[in-house]
Design a protein around this motif. Structure first.
Motif: not given
Length: 355
Positions: A66-70, A86-88, A96-101, A103-106
């Motif tokens: 899907t290309g959409i993060p769960w 949303a908070a993360v 300016r560090k928003e990325s999938r990795h 977000i999960v780490a945060g």
């Protein structure tokens, strides 16, 4: 002589105060070092846990297709996921560090712990159980284990003193949880770090034996060589258990071989433990069977103890009688800490008071 006792710089009192300050500083430094070493182990576990859960969720929501993060999709169970993500994202966007990795780490340890709660039972059955292939497969067992680590982690993060924390027991709980996820990772976690070496440098000698009230516990110890109490009951780090029953401390003072919390007292758990290759599992099964008449179905904490003849077992020269009388005069109502040495030289419980 008069000058020797005055509270001045260089006086006896002044030197005593400086020794006390150095002693307190030594304890503080040891506690800080122990917390730091333990926090490193918890950190490794947190990475292992979130990676395992993230992997299962990625696969379940077919993220590669899907290309959409769960975490951007509706999650069965409520708004917990959307709000936390949303908070993360908001915090990372400002940096300016928003990325999938990132977000999960945060996402916090509490977030991952929350995913194992009862309102996510459907998600557990659909996919999350696969993150813990070496567990019993029951969500509640895993949730309790993760929650215990979370509480320990928060205690370390808030710089609470570890002087009365059973660090070896807490580390074993972390390793056990890691083993649910990956046996090799658990073995690595046991070898890495220096938390036990730091803990061994404890600068304060503390009571190593807990005396417990034993109206029924003494009989269970004699038959099953164990002590059972409520799940979640807190104990200081101890090496031994002594039993107070019949208005005396019994002469046998067994060493603790193994401690396990939150054990289900059910026939199904007995059957599962009986089939295990782990000797402690099989012994716990025997304890459950031996105590079913006293401890009704529920969840309990178990201490497996030595028997007379074991090299680690200790036996006093005689039972220590308690000579107090009247309502509220029992030597111990919940638990009381003493040293083995004091037990060995005492003649009655009066010798233990204040020591």
């Amino acid at each position: 002589m008069e000058h020797a006792v005055r509270a001045q710089d260089g006086s006896v009192s002044g030197r005593r105060e400086r020794r006390q300050e150095r002693g307190a500083r030594t304890v503080y430094e040891w506690s800080a070092l122990t917390s730091a070493a333990a926090f490193a182990v918890v950190g490794h576990l947190e990475v292992l846990l979130r990676n395992a859960l993230d992997r299962c969720l990625r696969e379940h929501f077919r993220e590669e297709h899907t290309g959409i993060p769960w975490f951007l999709l509706p999650t069965p169970g409520g708004e917990h996921v959307a709000e936390a993500v949303a908070a993360v994202r908001g915090r990372l966007r400002e940096q300016r560090k928003e990325s999938r990795h990132q977000i999960v780490a945060g996402l916090s340890f509490g977030f991952w712990s929350g995913l194992l709660g009862p309102k996510y039972e459907e998600l557990w059955r659909d996919c999350l159980h696969r993150a813990f292939p070496h567990s019993s497969g029951r969500r509640k067992q895993v949730a309790v284990a993760v929650e215990r680590v979370r509480v320990f982690r928060n205690r370390l993060a808030h710089h609470d003193s570890t002087i009365n924390v059973d660090i070896p027991f807490e580390i074993r709980q972390i390793i056990e949880l890691a083993r649910y996820i990956d046996a090799d990772a658990a073995m690595w976690l046991e070898r890495c770090g220096n938390v036990m070496e730091v803990y061994a440098e404890r600068p304060v000698t503390v009571a190593d034996t807990v005396v417990v009230p034993a109206k029924n516990a003494w009989t269970l110890y004699e038959s099953a060589r164990a002590y059972v109490c409520q799940a979640g009951r807190a104990f200081r780090p101890v090496e031994r258990i002594a039993f107070y029953a019949d208005r005396e401390i019994k002469p046998d003072v067994p060493a603790v071989l193994h401690r396990r919390d939150n054990v289900a007292w059910t026939p199904e758990e007995v059957e599962r433990l009986r089939a295990s290759d782990d000797r402690f599992d099989r012994k716990v099964a025997g304890v459950i069977e031996a105590s079913r008449e006293v401890w009704v179905e529920g969840r309990y904490q178990v201490f497996l103890l030595t028997r007379p003849g074991d090299p680690a077992h200790r036996r006093l020269g005689a039972a220590l009688p308690h000579e107090g009388s009247g309502r509220g005069s029992a030597f111990v109502r919940r638990q009381r800490y003493v040293s083995l040495h004091v037990l060995e030289v005492a003649t009655t419980t009066a010798d233990l008071c204040g020591r």
